[in-house]
Design a protein around this motif. Structure first.
Motif, PDB file in Angstrom:
ATOM      1  N   ALA A 193      -1.455  -4.755  -5.806  1.00  0.00           N
ATOM      2  CA  ALA A 193      -1.354  -6.210  -5.897  1.00  0.00           C
ATOM      3  C   ALA A 193      -0.365  -6.636  -6.972  1.00  0.00           C
ATOM      4  N   ALA A 194      -0.321  -5.902  -8.082  1.00  0.00           N
ATOM      5  CA  ALA A 194       0.520  -6.305  -9.209  1.00  0.00           C
ATOM      6  C   ALA A 194       1.980  -5.902  -9.055  1.00  0.00           C
ATOM      7  N   TYR A 195       2.260  -4.732  -8.440  1.00  0.00           N
ATOM      8  CA  TYR A 195       3.611  -4.188  -8.459  1.00  0.00           C
ATOM      9  C   TYR A 195       4.246  -3.950  -7.092  1.00  0.00           C
ATOM     10  N   VAL A 196       3.460  -3.949  -6.036  1.00  0.00           N
ATOM     11  CA  VAL A 196       3.988  -3.517  -4.738  1.00  0.00           C
ATOM     12  C   VAL A 196       3.965  -4.615  -3.683  1.00  0.00           C
ATOM     13  N   ALA A 197       2.929  -5.428  -3.674  1.00  0.00           N
ATOM     14  CA  ALA A 197       2.798  -6.458  -2.646  1.00  0.00           C
ATOM     15  C   ALA A 197       3.764  -7.608  -2.887  1.00  0.00           C
ATOM     16  N   CYS A 239       8.576   2.295  -0.350  1.00  0.00           N
ATOM     17  CA  CYS A 239       8.061   1.297   0.581  1.00  0.00           C
ATOM     18  C   CYS A 239       7.456   0.148  -0.207  1.00  0.00           C
ATOM     19  N   TYR A 240       7.113  -0.899   0.495  1.00  0.00           N
ATOM     20  CA  TYR A 240       6.403  -2.011  -0.124  1.00  0.00           C
ATOM     21  C   TYR A 240       5.563  -2.709   0.929  1.00  0.00           C
ATOM     22  N   MET A 241       4.699  -3.559   0.478  1.00  0.00           N
ATOM     23  CA  MET A 241       3.769  -4.272   1.355  1.00  0.00           C
ATOM     24  C   MET A 241       4.165  -5.742   1.429  1.00  0.00           C
ATOM     25  N   THR A 242       4.250  -6.273   2.629  1.00  0.00           N
ATOM     26  CA  THR A 242       4.553  -7.690   2.791  1.00  0.00           C
ATOM     27  C   THR A 242       3.348  -8.399   3.391  1.00  0.00           C
ATOM     28  N   VAL A 243       3.067  -9.569   2.866  1.00  0.00           N
ATOM     29  CA  VAL A 243       2.000 -10.415   3.385  1.00  0.00           C
ATOM     30  C   VAL A 243       2.630 -11.775   3.675  1.00  0.00           C
ATOM     31  N   TYR A 244       2.718 -12.102   4.945  1.00  0.00           N
ATOM     32  CA  TYR A 244       3.435 -13.316   5.338  1.00  0.00           C
ATOM     33  C   TYR A 244       2.539 -14.241   6.152  1.00  0.00           C
ATOM     34  N   GLN A 245       2.446 -15.473   5.700  1.00  0.00           N
ATOM     35  CA  GLN A 245       1.680 -16.485   6.416  1.00  0.00           C
ATOM     36  C   GLN A 245       2.659 -17.369   7.173  1.00  0.00           C
ATOM     37  N   ALA A 294       3.511 -19.629  11.136  1.00  0.00           N
ATOM     38  CA  ALA A 294       2.895 -20.600  12.040  1.00  0.00           C
ATOM     39  C   ALA A 294       1.866 -19.947  12.953  1.00  0.00           C
ATOM     40  N   SER A 295       2.087 -18.680  13.288  1.00  0.00           N
ATOM     41  CA  SER A 295       1.181 -17.982  14.204  1.00  0.00           C
ATOM     42  C   SER A 295       0.076 -17.223  13.491  1.00  0.00           C
ATOM     43  N   GLY A 296       0.012 -17.352  12.160  1.00  0.00           N
ATOM     44  CA  GLY A 296      -1.034 -16.664  11.412  1.00  0.00           C
ATOM     45  C   GLY A 296      -0.459 -15.726  10.367  1.00  0.00           C
ATOM     46  N   LYS A 297      -1.334 -14.934   9.767  1.00  0.00           N
ATOM     47  CA  LYS A 297      -0.917 -14.014   8.706  1.00  0.00           C
ATOM     48  C   LYS A 297      -0.597 -12.643   9.277  1.00  0.00           C
ATOM     49  N   SER A 298       0.494 -12.043   8.776  1.00  0.00           N
ATOM     50  CA  SER A 298       0.847 -10.682   9.167  1.00  0.00           C
ATOM     51  C   SER A 298       1.020  -9.840   7.910  1.00  0.00           C
ATOM     52  N   VAL A 299       0.547  -8.607   7.972  1.00  0.00           N
ATOM     53  CA  VAL A 299       0.647  -7.672   6.854  1.00  0.00           C
ATOM     54  C   VAL A 299       1.357  -6.424   7.353  1.00  0.00           C
ATOM     55  N   SER A 300       2.413  -6.014   6.662  1.00  0.00           N
ATOM     56  CA  SER A 300       3.208  -4.881   7.127  1.00  0.00           C
ATOM     57  C   SER A 300       3.570  -3.948   5.979  1.00  0.00           C
ATOM     58  N   THR A 301       3.762  -2.660   6.318  1.00  0.00           N
ATOM     59  CA  THR A 301       4.306  -1.683   5.394  1.00  0.00           C
ATOM     60  C   THR A 301       5.774  -1.497   5.749  1.00  0.00           C
ATOM     61  N   VAL A 302       6.662  -1.775   4.817  1.00  0.00           N
ATOM     62  CA  VAL A 302       8.091  -1.770   5.090  1.00  0.00           C
ATOM     63  C   VAL A 302       8.748  -0.601   4.368  1.00  0.00           C
ATOM     64  N   VAL A 303       9.567   0.166   5.118  1.00  0.00           N
ATOM     65  CA  VAL A 303      10.319   1.282   4.551  1.00  0.00           C
ATOM     66  C   VAL A 303      11.785   1.110   4.948  1.00  0.00           C
ATOM     67  N   SER A 304      12.643   2.026   4.537  1.00  0.00           N
ATOM     68  CA  SER A 304      14.063   1.938   4.852  1.00  0.00           C
ATOM     69  C   SER A 304      14.403   2.775   6.078  1.00  0.00           C
ATOM     70  N   LYS A 305      15.581   2.494   6.680  1.00  0.00           N
ATOM     71  CA  LYS A 305      16.032   3.274   7.823  1.00  0.00           C
ATOM     72  C   LYS A 305      16.180   4.742   7.441  1.00  0.00           C
ATOM     73  N   ASP A 306      16.598   5.002   6.202  1.00  0.00           N
ATOM     74  CA  ASP A 306      16.778   6.382   5.765  1.00  0.00           C
ATOM     75  C   ASP A 306      15.483   7.170   5.877  1.00  0.00           C
ATOM     76  N   TYR A 307      14.361   6.518   5.612  1.00  0.00           N
ATOM     77  CA  TYR A 307      13.070   7.201   5.744  1.00  0.00           C
ATOM     78  C   TYR A 307      12.831   7.606   7.188  1.00  0.00           C
ATOM     79  N   PHE A 308      13.100   6.715   8.122  1.00  0.00           N
ATOM     80  CA  PHE A 308      12.903   7.032   9.535  1.00  0.00           C
ATOM     81  C   PHE A 308      13.771   8.220   9.949  1.00  0.00           C
ATOM     82  N   VAL A 309      15.054   8.151   9.638  1.00  0.00           N
ATOM     83  CA  VAL A 309      15.989   9.209  10.056  1.00  0.00           C
ATOM     84  C   VAL A 309      15.656  10.528   9.379  1.00  0.00           C
ATOM     85  N   ARG A 310      15.408  10.497   8.069  1.00  0.00           N
ATOM     86  CA  ARG A 310      15.116  11.731   7.329  1.00  0.00           C
ATOM     87  C   ARG A 310      13.855  12.401   7.854  1.00  0.00           C
TER      88      ARG A 310
END
Length: 224
Positions: free
Chosen positions: A23-27, A57-63, A65-81
């Motif tokens: 909550a303090a450093y990542v979200a 990575c980091y955590m996004t919490v977005y409110q 019009a359609s409601g709240k969404s919570v996602s774990t976001v990483v970089s393309k390099d992580y996917f490819v590697r």
């Protein structure tokens, strides 16, 4: 007290996460994460070997019009590697979709597009997996993902190709990439990616976690 999750990340560093640290450093975002969302984020980091304190990575919490969404976001390099390290990975191709003056669509490898003679309309990608007769393929629309800012303004072909590649990799390896996303797949309103936690902040987080750990029962600590 909050649950403490301990594991060794892909970079070899031992990570200790608590809901307080996340909550303090990542979200980040325009809304507050529920405790259950934070626990799921920590579980995803542990399962994928990600170190959020180092910027993996980091955590996004977005409110929205359609409601709240919570996602774990990483970089393309992580996917490819991660994909290329899998023994089943057998190659990939990616490019852009352009429309000529005659209205015909052309699927092209790479990112070269004639700005005066063609119109960029999307991106595509294929990922080959050993043992599968059909490649995992993704086609994405520029109109749907164009964020009209940052590199989307100067390098739209590169960006839409990246989105297509990330989605094809996720379809090819759902067990590895299910539940994690690239920044450029997220809504325009999402906040910019936070920087990696500074050494002083990381030290403070570690001290907090050590204090918490001394107060919890052994069953509250998960080590991997």
């Amino acid at each position: 007290m909050g649950q403490i999750v301990k594991y060794v990340a892909n970079d070899g560093v031992e990570v200790r996460l608590t809901p307080q640290t996340v909550a303090a450093y990542v979200a980040t975002g325009n809304a507050k994460a529920d405790p259950a969302d934070v626990v799921r984020f920590m579980a995803t980091c542990r399962a994928r070997g990600l170190n959020p304190l180092a910027g993996d990575c980091y955590m996004t919490v977005y409110q929205g019009a359609s409601g709240k969404s919570v996602s774990t976001v990483v970089s393309k390099d992580y996917f490819v590697r991660t994909a290329t390290q899998d023994p089943a990975f057998d190659g990939m191709r990616a490019g852009i979709v352009v429309m000529g003056k005659d209205g015909q669509l052309s699927y092209r490898e790479g990112c070269i597009c004639g700005r005066k003679t063609e119109r960029l309309v999307g991106g595509w990608a294929e990922v080959l997996v050993r043992g599968r007769s059909v490649p995992s393929r993704a086609e994405v629309s520029l109109e749907e993902y164009d964020q009209h800012r940052s590199l989307w303004k100067t390098k739209p072909a590169t960006m839409i190709r990246k989105v297509a590649l990330v989605q094809a990799l996720r379809e090819a390896f759902p067990a590895k990439f299910g539940g994690v996303y690239d920044r450029d797949e997220m809504p325009v309103e999402m906040p910019e990616e936070p920087a990696a936690v500074s050494e002083s902040a990381a030290a403070a987080a570690e001290a907090t976690d050590e204090a918490l750990e001394s107060d919890v029962e052994p069953d509250d600590v998960e080590s991997f």
